[in-house]
Design a protein around this motif. Sequence first.
Motif, mmCIF file in Angstrom:
data_model
loop_
_atom_site.group_PDB
_atom_site.id
_atom_site.type_symbol
_atom_site.label_atom_id
_atom_site.label_comp_id
_atom_site.label_asym_id
_atom_site.label_seq_id
_atom_site.Cartn_x
_atom_site.Cartn_y
_atom_site.Cartn_z
ATOM 1 N N PRO A 24 0.822 -1.220 0.000
ATOM 2 C CA PRO A 24 0.000 0.000 0.000
ATOM 3 C C PRO A 24 0.853 1.266 0.000
ATOM 4 O O PRO A 24 2.064 1.223 0.249
ATOM 5 N N ASP A 25 0.209 2.383 -0.254
ATOM 6 C CA ASP A 25 0.935 3.655 -0.303
ATOM 7 C C ASP A 25 1.648 3.942 1.011
ATOM 8 O O ASP A 25 2.737 4.513 1.014
ATOM 9 N N ALA A 48 10.222 0.465 -3.631
ATOM 10 C CA ALA A 48 8.808 0.353 -4.006
ATOM 11 C C ALA A 48 8.158 1.701 -4.241
ATOM 12 O O ALA A 48 7.051 1.766 -4.799
ATOM 13 N N GLY A 49 8.821 2.753 -3.804
ATOM 14 C CA GLY A 49 8.268 4.079 -4.047
ATOM 15 C C GLY A 49 7.046 4.379 -3.205
ATOM 16 O O GLY A 49 6.172 5.148 -3.632
ATOM 17 N N CYS A 107 10.790 -5.909 -8.661
ATOM 18 C CA CYS A 107 9.338 -5.957 -8.784
ATOM 19 C C CYS A 107 8.638 -4.687 -8.314
ATOM 20 O O CYS A 107 7.432 -4.525 -8.558
ATOM 21 N N GLY A 108 9.383 -3.819 -7.618
ATOM 22 C CA GLY A 108 8.720 -2.650 -7.072
ATOM 23 C C GLY A 108 7.706 -3.039 -6.013
ATOM 24 O O GLY A 108 7.914 -3.967 -5.232
ATOM 25 N N ARG A 109 6.576 -2.361 -5.995
ATOM 26 C CA ARG A 109 5.576 -2.609 -4.943
ATOM 27 C C ARG A 109 4.723 -3.845 -5.222
ATOM 28 O O ARG A 109 4.017 -4.336 -4.330
ATOM 29 N N GLU A 110 4.786 -4.375 -6.438
ATOM 30 C CA GLU A 110 3.964 -5.535 -6.814
ATOM 31 C C GLU A 110 4.810 -6.800 -6.667
ATOM 32 O O GLU A 110 5.465 -7.253 -7.610
ATOM 33 N N LEU A 111 4.778 -7.405 -5.475
ATOM 34 C CA LEU A 111 5.655 -8.526 -5.162
ATOM 35 C C LEU A 111 4.987 -9.854 -5.495
ATOM 36 O O LEU A 111 3.775 -10.023 -5.305
ATOM 37 N N PRO A 112 5.758 -10.835 -5.962
ATOM 38 C CA PRO A 112 5.173 -12.159 -6.213
ATOM 39 C C PRO A 112 4.878 -12.879 -4.901
ATOM 40 O O PRO A 112 5.618 -12.741 -3.918
ATOM 41 N N ARG A 113 3.816 -13.618 -4.878
ATOM 42 C CA ARG A 113 3.543 -14.467 -3.705
ATOM 43 C C ARG A 113 4.522 -15.641 -3.736
ATOM 44 O O ARG A 113 4.707 -16.292 -4.769
#
Length: 614
Positions: A24-25, A48-49, A107-113
């Motif tokens: 999340p932000d 992740a920014g 991956c940035g903020r969208e991480l793989p499970r």
Amino acid sequence: MPERPYLLPVPRSLVFESGSHRLPDATTVSGSDPTALRRVLESVAGRAGVSAVAADPPARVDLRAANGLPPEGYRLRISSDRVEIEAGDAPGFLWAAGTLDQLLAQCGRELPRLRIEDWPDFPVRAYMLDISRDRVPTNATLRELVEMLGRLRINQLQLYTEHTFAYREHEIVWRDASPLTHDEVRSLDAHCAAHGIELVPNQNSFGHMERWLRHAPYAHLAELANGPQARSPACLAPGPESTAFARALYAELLPCFSSRTVNIGCDETVELGQGRSRAACERLGRERVYLDHLKELIAGLQEQGYTVQFWADMVARHPELIEKLPKERVIALAWGYEAPRDPAHVPAQVLERLESSGIDPESLLLGFDERVRSLAEAGLPYYVCPGTSSWNSLMGRWPNARANLLDAAEVGLARGARGYLITDWGDNGHLQPPCVSLPPIAYGAALAWCIESGRDVDLEGALGALLLDGEDAARAPTLLRLGALYADTGLEALNASPLSLGLLRPLDTSLACWGETSRERLETVVDVLEEVRAELTGSASSIGRELAQAAGLARHGAWRLAHSQLDTGPGRAELRADLEALIEEQAAVWALRSRPGGLTDSLARLRSRLADYE
């Protein structure tokens, strides 16, 4: 998000699950380990920014202590709603945070499970850099090295030192070497500790002392008044004077380090028994004289509470000596730098040259099983010590390094080695740039962590994704391609690339290599090198310039091979102009990451070859 992000070292247990986790932000992070907590907060915010905030559990990213994990082990689970890290000790938390950082970087903020459970094969995973063969890195370069090693979970660093520490009473020895100062070592020690690395002092103190013994104030300590082949003597004469001298060096050096381990060297004492110790060696035996002096050095340090490392080449061939060494707070370093091979496939004259240098060809060529057997059977603690194969190579010897590193890991794990030390030497002027050691360092680190998951790592992909930045991320294939190019000459050598031998040996002398080359082979090698140089022209990165220069030196070596082996190649005027330009660029590239001390000595090896073109 990449379908399968790279991780290095590769975890021993890694299961990807379907779906992803979006941070999340405002991402909350909780944890009791302050170092790992800070590292995760920095990673989440920087990679992740998003905003990263320390919070009490339960948080979006949760670090918590767990029982039942091996030392340095950790678990990392990324589910649909949380990121969970478990570890049983501080190193485990640090390595888990590093794994998460690698995922965030790709991956940035969208991480793989996924689910990871991981721990190391070798408790000590070490790297040693030679800073005594002319090239001493800048402080910035050393700090970058430490950060890279931390990402690879290397937990011990050594800087091999002969004369490149600024001892207060010995300026004559280090005056032109740009040595590390006391304050620089203390600062580096703290930087290492912040990245989970123990900085171990390393000062040779028996053989390889030529940088000291060439000066009059130390001549009385030498085994020989003059070294072989008109070189400076290299070996200290065993006895009370040399022991007191070494102890005085330790007394000044060791307080700069927080480590309670020290590497005292003591390898390749080839001159022993030829001079001042001749009578004692004739009476007691050369091996016994060596052992008695080694034990004196060890005892003095152990009395101060240190664990003492020493190179094992002088004792490994003599089980009767090993039995007389202490078995506690001592570590034998079993080194070997060649891929295992049958000595029957090596020409007799090459084997004879090895024997004349005090090296047992069979133990060198047959691999680590031969080198460690006597140590393991005697119960003496030891590390396996393979190498990067970068020295005497210009661009690396990647196929040899890969096989050597793997052999060390397999044998060390099977025979109970306490550690795995990757050595990176600088013989003959340290002409190779730092970047050519990157593939073997990364591969060795992967093997030392977990041999089964690291054995077949996609090194090209991992280097580009994790260890090379900006435009250099595309350089991984070039690094590996150049590192294997020596084999295309058709010539073989030990401890060197034929391209390096061709560059540095006089044209009218025979080379210590064998096999068969041809004009077509060498032209193909030159074509590859020129293609690489064309691709790198105008590169703004240090690595780009380093590789272009290394390729230029190797091309010159190939041209000289054509002359010495086939009596063909560019004319001498063209060769002279090319080498003069290479010498100028070598000085410029050196300054990008190395101190000025030692450069004159290193370049002298290249300048001496200009005489071949007169």
